[in-house]
Design an enzyme around this catalytic site. Structure first.
Site, mmCIF file in Angstrom:
data_model
loop_
_atom_site.group_PDB
_atom_site.id
_atom_site.type_symbol
_atom_site.label_atom_id
_atom_site.label_comp_id
_atom_site.label_asym_id
_atom_site.label_seq_id
_atom_site.Cartn_x
_atom_site.Cartn_y
_atom_site.Cartn_z
ATOM 1 N N TYR A 33 0.831 -1.210 0.000
ATOM 2 C CA TYR A 33 0.000 0.000 0.000
ATOM 3 C C TYR A 33 0.862 1.255 0.000
ATOM 4 O O TYR A 33 2.066 1.197 0.206
ATOM 5 C CB TYR A 33 -0.973 -0.009 1.192
ATOM 6 N N ARG A 52 7.991 4.117 -4.877
ATOM 7 C CA ARG A 52 8.093 3.151 -3.773
ATOM 8 C C ARG A 52 7.019 2.066 -3.915
ATOM 9 O O ARG A 52 7.272 0.895 -3.623
ATOM 10 C CB ARG A 52 7.971 3.859 -2.421
ATOM 11 N N ARG A 100 -8.442 -20.005 -0.606
ATOM 12 C CA ARG A 100 -7.296 -19.867 0.293
ATOM 13 C C ARG A 100 -6.264 -20.978 0.091
ATOM 14 O O ARG A 100 -6.568 -22.155 0.258
ATOM 15 C CB ARG A 100 -7.791 -19.859 1.742
ATOM 16 N N LYS A 148 6.490 -1.834 1.896
ATOM 17 C CA LYS A 148 5.290 -1.293 2.561
ATOM 18 C C LYS A 148 4.126 -2.276 2.374
ATOM 19 O O LYS A 148 3.257 -2.084 1.525
ATOM 20 C CB LYS A 148 4.971 0.103 1.989
ATOM 21 N N GLU A 181 12.112 2.682 14.225
ATOM 22 C CA GLU A 181 11.270 3.781 13.711
ATOM 23 C C GLU A 181 9.968 3.810 14.500
ATOM 24 O O GLU A 181 9.771 3.025 15.427
ATOM 25 C CB GLU A 181 10.992 3.579 12.210
ATOM 26 N N LEU A 205 11.150 1.466 7.127
ATOM 27 C CA LEU A 205 10.577 1.892 5.858
ATOM 28 C C LEU A 205 11.247 3.223 5.496
ATOM 29 O O LEU A 205 11.273 4.147 6.327
ATOM 30 C CB LEU A 205 9.063 2.093 5.988
HETATM 31 N N1 PDD Z 1 3.014 5.130 7.304
HETATM 32 N N2 PDD Z 1 7.715 4.013 8.808
HETATM 33 C C1 PDD Z 1 6.575 3.298 8.864
HETATM 34 C C2 PDD Z 1 6.595 1.997 9.574
HETATM 35 C C3 PDD Z 1 5.409 3.797 8.263
HETATM 36 O O1 PDD Z 1 4.276 3.076 8.312
HETATM 37 C C4 PDD Z 1 5.440 5.057 7.630
HETATM 38 C C5 PDD Z 1 4.231 5.643 6.949
HETATM 39 C C6 PDD Z 1 6.647 5.769 7.606
HETATM 40 C C7 PDD Z 1 6.783 7.103 6.930
HETATM 41 O O2 PDD Z 1 6.743 6.975 5.534
HETATM 42 P P1 PDD Z 1 6.212 8.169 4.616
HETATM 43 O O3 PDD Z 1 6.979 9.370 5.012
HETATM 44 O O4 PDD Z 1 6.518 7.734 3.249
HETATM 45 O O5 PDD Z 1 4.747 8.322 4.905
HETATM 46 C C8 PDD Z 1 7.771 5.211 8.181
HETATM 47 C C9 PDD Z 1 1.794 5.557 6.638
HETATM 48 C C10 PDD Z 1 1.582 7.021 6.698
HETATM 49 C C11 PDD Z 1 0.634 4.755 7.155
HETATM 50 O O6 PDD Z 1 0.790 3.555 7.230
HETATM 51 O O7 PDD Z 1 -0.441 5.299 7.431
#
Ligand code: PDD
Length: 283
Positions: A33, A52, A100, A148, A181, A205
């Site tokens: 996603y 990405r 499944r 992601k 993170e 990420l």
């Molecule tokens: N999440 N690290 C993780 C684990 C994340 O899920 C996200 C973003 C980020 C920051 O990535 P970016 O700057 O590209 O949004 C770092 C999104 C916003 C979410 O899952 O809602």
């Protein structure tokens, strides 16, 4: 006005937007996603997010259901149809619908869902003034969090723990005692005038907001060090932040109840937020 979403080629009333119960996204979290911010009716850092997405698809051997150039068309349609001024776009691709079975099914079409919602930039700016509190939790995730994927149970549990402890975000700590993170954001600390963030390996990420902020700070000659940091470093920090598409740059004022600096939003937070806002690419 009803909300319009995109599901597998059609624009539908959000209430009627449905996927099959045998969708592999639902059964196995077998999909990827992206979240894009919208400011002033324009998509923030579109190229970074779409590139990405294609990297994530490639890493799990999933073909895009539509050509790369078509994504912006659908996202812009949703911005227009939902009359979004500032908002968030959620986009998910799963491997599709099949009985499944763990192995990849043959001859199925991946599912694509895109939704849009409005956000208030005023709420963001007032939250920025307050700053947020962070809870440290264990990083229970798999070894490829650079992709992601829809596999979000560990960050869901981490965020819930944060909320139960009166915090807005969790910073996840690995078995060596280093912060990887946030549950849905990248983590940063500032020690004196040195900004520190975890390097973009398979353990985090690589945030698009993180990349934009780094680009912005290069222009301002801020010293950035990409290295791991631990609880002791956090105690030495005079400021701290998170970055993400949903939070932009957001100051952290307390970690595990410990005040960062004087416990108030600092001057670097303002400088970084302004530099980031100037550096974003709108499309
Ligand atoms: N999440 N690290 C993780 C684990 C994340 O899920 C996200 C973003 C980020 C920051 O990535 P970016 O700057 O590209 O949004 C770092 C999104 C916003 C979410 O899952 O809602």
């Amino acid at each position: 006005m009803s909300i319009i979403s995109y599901v597998n080629g059609s624009y539908v009333d959000h209430k009627d937007a449905k996927v099959n119960i045998e969708d592999r996204g639902y059964q196995f979290a077998d999909g990827v996603y992206e979240v894009f911010a919208v400011i002033n009716k324009q998509i923030v850092d579109y190229d970074g997010h779409i590139n990405r997405l294609f990297r994530s698809l490639n890493e799990i051997s999933l073909n895009s259901p539509i050509v790369k150039e078509a994504y912006i068309f659908h996202i812009r349609n949703l911005i227009r149809k939902n009359n979004i001024h500032d908002g968030l776009i959620y986009l998910q691709v799963s491997r599709g619908v099949a009985q499944r079975d763990f192995k990849f099914p043959t001859k199925i079409k991946p599912s694509l869902v895109i939704t849009a919602k409005s956000i208030s930039m005023e709420n963001y700016y007032s939250k920025f003034k307050q700053g947020i509190k962070v809870k440290i939790t264990d990083d229970l995730r798999w070894k490829r969090v650079d992709i992601k994927t829809l596999n979000l149970l560990p960050p869901v549990l981490a965020k819930q723990k944060a909320v139960e402890n009166g915090c807005e975000e969790a910073w996840m700590i690995d078995s060596d005692g280093y912060i990887t993170e946030g549950s849905s954001s990248n983590a940063w600390i500032l020690i004196r005038d040195k900004l520190i963030t975890t390097p973009a390996t398979n353990s985090i990420l690589k945030g698009i907001t993180r990349t934009s902020l780094i680009r912005a700070l290069k222009r301002k000659n801020i010293k950035l060090i990409e290295k791991r940091f631990n609880k002791k470093d956090i105690k030495n920090a005079n400021e701290a932040f998170i970055t993400s598409a949903t939070q932009f740059v957001m100051p952290v004022i307390k970690v595990d109840g410990y005040k960062i600096g004087n416990g108030k939003v600092g001057k670097y937070a303002h400088m970084f937020k302004d530099a980031y806002m100037e550096a974003i690419q709108l499309k």
